[in-house]
Design a protein around this motif. Structure first.
Motif, PDB file in Angstrom:
ATOM      1  N   GLU A  80     -15.214   0.863  11.688  1.00 50.28           N
ATOM      2  CA  GLU A  80     -14.262  -0.034  11.018  1.00 50.28           C
ATOM      3  C   GLU A  80     -13.456  -0.834  12.031  1.00 50.28           C
ATOM      4  OE1 GLU A  80     -12.865   1.729   6.751  1.00 50.28           O
ATOM      5  OE2 GLU A  80     -11.931   2.625   8.532  1.00 50.28           O
ATOM      6  N   SER A  81     -12.978  -0.172  13.050  1.00 54.05           N
ATOM      7  CA  SER A  81     -12.175  -0.830  14.070  1.00 54.05           C
ATOM      8  C   SER A  81     -12.972  -1.915  14.791  1.00 54.05           C
ATOM      9  CB  SER A  81     -11.647   0.202  15.065  1.00 54.05           C
ATOM     10  OG  SER A  81     -10.910  -0.415  16.088  1.00 54.05           O
ATOM     11  N   LEU A  82     -14.193  -1.577  15.218  1.00 46.75           N
ATOM     12  CA  LEU A  82     -15.022  -2.539  15.930  1.00 46.75           C
ATOM     13  C   LEU A  82     -15.415  -3.739  15.059  1.00 46.75           C
ATOM     14  CD1 LEU A  82     -17.327  -0.101  17.929  1.00 46.75           C
ATOM     15  CD2 LEU A  82     -15.512  -1.576  18.848  1.00 46.75           C
TER      16      LEU A  82
ATOM     17  N   PHE B 141     -23.391   8.502   9.942  1.00 45.28           N
ATOM     18  CA  PHE B 141     -22.794   7.447   9.133  1.00 45.28           C
ATOM     19  C   PHE B 141     -23.179   7.615   7.662  1.00 45.28           C
ATOM     20  CE2 PHE B 141     -21.992   3.237   7.475  1.00 45.28           C
ATOM     21  CZ  PHE B 141     -20.846   2.840   8.152  1.00 45.28           C
ATOM     22  N   THR B 142     -24.442   7.946   7.415  1.00 44.93           N
ATOM     23  CA  THR B 142     -24.908   8.163   6.039  1.00 44.93           C
ATOM     24  C   THR B 142     -24.218   9.371   5.425  1.00 44.93           C
ATOM     25  OG1 THR B 142     -27.038   7.179   6.583  1.00 44.93           O
ATOM     26  CG2 THR B 142     -26.950   8.545   4.599  1.00 44.93           C
TER      27      THR B 142
ATOM     28  N   ALA C  10     -18.493  12.509  12.038  1.00 44.89           N
ATOM     29  CA  ALA C  10     -18.898  11.467  11.093  1.00 44.89           C
ATOM     30  C   ALA C  10     -17.695  10.598  10.703  1.00 44.89           C
ATOM     31  CB  ALA C  10     -19.536  12.089   9.858  1.00 44.89           C
ATOM     32  N   ARG C  11     -16.562  11.238  10.442  1.00 45.83           N
ATOM     33  CA  ARG C  11     -15.343  10.497  10.080  1.00 45.83           C
ATOM     34  C   ARG C  11     -14.879   9.609  11.243  1.00 45.83           C
ATOM     35  NH1 ARG C  11     -13.239  14.301   7.833  1.00 45.83           N
ATOM     36  NH2 ARG C  11     -12.289  15.326   9.622  1.00 45.83           N
ATOM     37  N   LYS C  12     -14.941  10.148  12.475  1.00 46.43           N
ATOM     38  CA  LYS C  12     -14.543   9.374  13.657  1.00 46.43           C
ATOM     39  C   LYS C  12     -15.475   8.177  13.861  1.00 46.43           C
ATOM     40  CE  LYS C  12     -12.167   8.629  17.403  1.00 46.43           C
ATOM     41  NZ  LYS C  12     -10.776   8.201  17.349  1.00 46.43           N
TER      42      LYS C  12
END
Length: 128
Positions: free
Chosen positions: A121-123, A19-20, A113-115
Motif C-alpha cells: 500500500e505504501s509503495l 499477498f493472496t 502477510a499483513r506487513k
C-alpha cells in the motif's frame, strides 16, 4: 548472479502466496474469492542450469519433469480456480496441478502477510 536471480524469483512467488493469504482474509464474508496458483512450466528452469529437477518457490516444493509445456497445460490450474464450483472455502490457499497444496509456515505467516500488504500500500501510494 544466477543465484540472485533464482532467489528473487523464489521471493516473488512467496510474496504472491502471502499477498493472496492476506487478501482472502480481507475479503472474508464477501462473495469474492482469491487463490494463488503454481505458474505452470515456463521452461525458465532451462535458463538456470539446463536441467533442474526440483525448484523451491517460497518454501513450496515443485517437481518439474519437463513433460508439460507452457500454454494450455500451464493454464489448467488457473482455469480450475476460476471455474471450479465448490472451492470457495479454499479462498486464500495455494493450488498446483488443480489441487490445494500445503505451504510452509513461512508462507502462511499472518504477520508477514499483513506487513507485505502494508508495504505494498505504501509503495503504491495507497496508505493513509
Amino acid at each position: 548472479m544466477l543465484w540472485q536471480f533464482f532467489q528473487a524469483y523464489c521471493n516473488s512467488k512467496l510474496c504472491n502466496v502471502l499477498f493472496t493469504h492476506e487478501l482472502a482474509k480481507r475479503l472474508q464474508g464477501s462473495s469474492v474469492t482469491c487463490y494463488s496458483v503454481h505458474p505452470g512450466n515456463s521452461n525458465i528452469q532451462h535458463n538456470w542450469t539446463g536441467n533442474i529437477q526440483h525448484t523451491w518457490t517460497g518454501n513450496i516444493q515443485h517437481t518439474w519433469t519437463g513433460n508439460s509445456t507452457p500454454g494450455q497445460a500451464g493454464a489448467q490450474t488457473t482455469l480450475h480456480c476460476a471455474l471450479q464450483e465448490g472451492i470457495e472455502p479454499l479462498s486464500g490457499r495455494y493450488f498446483s496441478c488443480c489441487e490445494v497444496q500445503e505451504v510452509s509456515d513461512r508462507a502462511k505467516d499472518d504477520a508477514v502477510a499483513r506487513k507485505l500488504w502494508e508495504v505494498s500500500e505504501s509503495l503504491c501510494g495507497l496508505s493513509s
